[in-house]
Design an enzyme around this catalytic site. Structure first.
Site, PDB file in Angstrom:
ATOM      1  N   LYS A 178      46.368  32.909  49.615  1.00 20.48           N
ATOM      2  CA  LYS A 178      47.918  33.472  50.517  1.00 20.48           C
ATOM      3  C   LYS A 178      47.823  33.618  51.973  1.00 20.48           C
ATOM      4  O   LYS A 178      47.960  33.558  52.383  1.00 20.48           O
ATOM      5  CB  LYS A 178      47.398  34.853  49.755  1.00 20.48           C
ATOM      6  CG  LYS A 178      47.810  34.752  48.608  1.00 20.48           C
ATOM      7  CD  LYS A 178      47.954  36.549  48.082  1.00 20.48           C
ATOM      8  CE  LYS A 178      48.505  36.752  46.406  1.00 20.48           C
ATOM      9  NZ  LYS A 178      48.203  37.923  46.083  1.00 20.48           N
ATOM     10  N   ASP A 216      53.315  41.855  47.827  1.00 16.16           N
ATOM     11  CA  ASP A 216      51.921  43.142  47.304  1.00 16.16           C
ATOM     12  C   ASP A 216      51.970  44.476  47.771  1.00 16.16           C
ATOM     13  O   ASP A 216      51.847  45.129  47.526  1.00 16.16           O
ATOM     14  CB  ASP A 216      50.680  42.345  47.503  1.00 16.16           C
ATOM     15  CG  ASP A 216      50.628  41.269  46.833  1.00 16.16           C
ATOM     16  OD1 ASP A 216      51.130  40.581  45.166  1.00 16.16           O
ATOM     17  OD2 ASP A 216      49.794  40.053  47.130  1.00 16.16           O
TER      18      ASP A 216
HETATM   19  P1  NAP Z   1      40.576  36.531  47.474  1.00  9.85           P
HETATM   20  O1  NAP Z   1      41.019  37.085  48.813  1.00  9.85           O
HETATM   21  O2  NAP Z   1      39.944  35.176  46.797  1.00  9.85           O
HETATM   22  O3  NAP Z   1      39.336  38.114  48.551  1.00  9.85           O
HETATM   23  C1  NAP Z   1      38.227  38.045  47.098  1.00  9.85           C
HETATM   24  C2  NAP Z   1      38.078  39.592  47.061  1.00  9.85           C
HETATM   25  O4  NAP Z   1      36.878  39.853  45.838  1.00  9.85           O
HETATM   26  C3  NAP Z   1      36.859  39.103  48.504  1.00  9.85           C
HETATM   27  O5  NAP Z   1      36.909  41.005  49.527  1.00  9.85           O
HETATM   28  C4  NAP Z   1      36.086  38.525  48.123  1.00  9.85           C
HETATM   29  O6  NAP Z   1      34.314  39.591  48.368  1.00  9.85           O
HETATM   30  C5  NAP Z   1      35.954  39.695  46.661  1.00  9.85           C
HETATM   31  N1  NAP Z   1      35.030  39.539  45.726  1.00  9.85           N
HETATM   32  C6  NAP Z   1      34.477  38.790  44.832  1.00  9.85           C
HETATM   33  N2  NAP Z   1      33.941  38.224  44.395  1.00  9.85           N
HETATM   34  C7  NAP Z   1      32.584  38.877  44.076  1.00  9.85           C
HETATM   35  C8  NAP Z   1      31.379  39.418  43.650  1.00  9.85           C
HETATM   36  N3  NAP Z   1      30.961  38.615  43.043  1.00  9.85           N
HETATM   37  N4  NAP Z   1      31.147  40.939  44.078  1.00  9.85           N
HETATM   38  C9  NAP Z   1      32.244  42.092  44.749  1.00  9.85           C
HETATM   39  N5  NAP Z   1      33.324  40.976  45.352  1.00  9.85           N
HETATM   40  C10 NAP Z   1      33.210  39.869  44.994  1.00  9.85           C
HETATM   41  O7  NAP Z   1      41.116  37.348  46.332  1.00  9.85           O
HETATM   42  P2  NAP Z   1      42.489  38.366  46.738  1.00  9.85           P
HETATM   43  O8  NAP Z   1      44.083  37.580  46.917  1.00  9.85           O
HETATM   44  O9  NAP Z   1      42.538  39.295  47.800  1.00  9.85           O
HETATM   45  O10 NAP Z   1      43.101  39.092  45.225  1.00  9.85           O
HETATM   46  C11 NAP Z   1      41.998  40.140  44.843  1.00  9.85           C
HETATM   47  C12 NAP Z   1      42.017  40.509  43.427  1.00  9.85           C
HETATM   48  O11 NAP Z   1      43.779  41.485  43.647  1.00  9.85           O
HETATM   49  C13 NAP Z   1      42.528  39.316  42.651  1.00  9.85           C
HETATM   50  O12 NAP Z   1      41.301  39.628  41.203  1.00  9.85           O
HETATM   51  C14 NAP Z   1      44.000  39.723  42.138  1.00  9.85           C
HETATM   52  O13 NAP Z   1      44.320  38.818  40.942  1.00  9.85           O
HETATM   53  C15 NAP Z   1      44.487  40.714  42.940  1.00  9.85           C
HETATM   54  N6  NAP Z   1      45.664  40.672  42.618  1.00  9.85           N
HETATM   55  C16 NAP Z   1      46.712  41.804  41.476  1.00  9.85           C
HETATM   56  C17 NAP Z   1      48.167  41.452  42.672  1.00  9.85           C
HETATM   57  C18 NAP Z   1      48.493  42.469  41.201  1.00  9.85           C
HETATM   58  O14 NAP Z   1      49.806  42.396  41.430  1.00  9.85           O
HETATM   59  N7  NAP Z   1      48.506  43.121  40.078  1.00  9.85           N
HETATM   60  C19 NAP Z   1      48.438  41.003  43.558  1.00  9.85           C
HETATM   61  C20 NAP Z   1      47.567  40.758  44.498  1.00  9.85           C
HETATM   62  C21 NAP Z   1      46.061  41.113  44.241  1.00  9.85           C
HETATM   63  P3  NAP Z   1      34.045  38.017  50.194  1.00  9.85           P
HETATM   64  O15 NAP Z   1      34.724  39.077  50.988  1.00  9.85           O
HETATM   65  O16 NAP Z   1      32.551  38.788  49.652  1.00  9.85           O
HETATM   66  O17 NAP Z   1      34.037  37.286  49.047  1.00  9.85           O
END
Ligand code: NAP
Length: 278
Positions: free
Chosen positions: A70, A107
């Site tokens: 994103k 979002d």
């Molecule tokens: P992103 O930019 O890749 O960020 C991922 C986040 O998760 C980072 O803060 C990362 O921490 C953390 N993380 C990953 N693995 C981890 C672990 N093992 N332990 C602790 N923290 C961990 O992803 P995003 O776009 O923000 O999306 C995040 C989630 O929200 C996804 O599951 C996505 O599907 C969901 N989402 C859902 C909707 C919906 O419509 N329901 C909308 C938006 C997003 P670090 O910085 O330490 O790597």
């Protein structure tokens, strides 16, 4: 928006879990639009090709971007809305009449709408956000828009929480970075990490350490429980079940998914979304 509306899609890695193709197929059918919606896996290491994938899809309709692209998507845009500017993240894109690549962050509206529904007219109070990626940024802006008295951000990699807080600060929104793993008392806790996408993941926060009234999990991948065929909407995620067991009002990310998806229709087609179909 301009050009044909025949092929849409979601770009991310992983994308296999995404419900967007099913949701938008139902939406397109309800609108009488003959278009496909595909998943395009662009591996994290190949982020440079995100822009090419966006421009290709925009020329035939538009699409969505999911993790981890994103932020990359926001940088590729020729034109952006305020939510993209504030979060530095884009999840919805299309082509303008002038042939430019435009993007929004729906979002923010999706999370704000879902939270409002859960709060039933009450103010959000203190909001603790787990994670510091694109979804966390959207959650922080949504919480602030709804009038949160404080927004706190806890992330595994602390420097990213500090960076997100600084970005929000530059846009006139206050947020405070906090240590990981998260702890303390808040009114609303939001899981905006990707923990929960895999059923072997640990919980993003323990309810032994975090006390809240409301818990919103942005993840919507169902964690199976014994006897569930995988289609019971009340099953939720392992984290929402842990919250419910403590008497905390909890919801997974399905409502957010529908709301952020619905907010794309005015961008793609110039009409309101058929929400029931989604
Ligand atoms: P992103 O930019 O890749 O960020 C991922 C986040 O998760 C980072 O803060 C990362 O921490 C953390 N993380 C990953 N693995 C981890 C672990 N093992 N332990 C602790 N923290 C961990 O992803 P995003 O776009 O923000 O999306 C995040 C989630 O929200 C996804 O599951 C996505 O599907 C969901 N989402 C859902 C909707 C919906 O419509 N329901 C909308 C938006 C997003 P670090 O910085 O330490 O790597």
């Amino acid at each position: 928006m301009s050009g044909p509306r025949t092929r849409f899609g979601v770009i991310g890695d992983p994308v296999e879990h995404s419900l967007s193709p099913r949701m938008h197929a139902a939406g397109f059918a309800a609108l009488g639009v003959e278009a496909t919606y595909v998943t395009l896996r662009v591996p994290a290491a190949e982020g440079a090709s995100v822009e090419d994938a966006m421009r290709e899809l925009a020329a035939t309709g538009g699409g969505n971007v999911t993790l981890p692209h994103k932020g990359r998507a926001a940088l590729a845009l020729d034109e952006m809305t305020d939510p993209v500017r504030e979060t530095g993240a884009c999840n919805c894109f299309w082509q303008t009449d002038a042939g430019r690549l435009a993007g929004d962050n729906t979002d923010v509206a999706g999370i704000a709408g879902a939270l409002e529904g859960m709060l039933e007219g009450r103010a959000p109070g203190e909001v603790l956000i787990l994670g510091a990626g694109g979804a966390a940024a959207a959650a922080a802006v949504a919480a602030d828009r709804l009038g949160a008295s404080a927004v706190r951000i806890a992330n595994r990699t602390p420097v990213r929480a500090a960076r997100l807080a600084a970005r929000l600060g530059r846009n006139g929104r206050e947020a405070r970075p906090e240590p990981w793993p998260a702890a303390g008392t808040c009114d609303v806790v939001i899981n905006a990490t990707s923990l929960g996408l895999s059923s072997s993941d640990p919980l993003p926060a323990s309810f032994d350490r975090v006390t809240a009234r409301v818990a919103l999990d942005l993840v919507y991948a169902r964690t199976p429980v014994e006897g569930d065929a995988g289609d019971d909407p009340d099953v939720g995620t392992a984290w929402t079940r842990a919250a419910t067991a403590r008497g905390i009002a909890a919801a997974d990310g399905l409502d957010v998914l529908v709301r952020q998806g619905a907010a794309c229709y005015p961008r793609w087609f110039g009409v309101e979304a058929p929400v029931e179909a989604l």
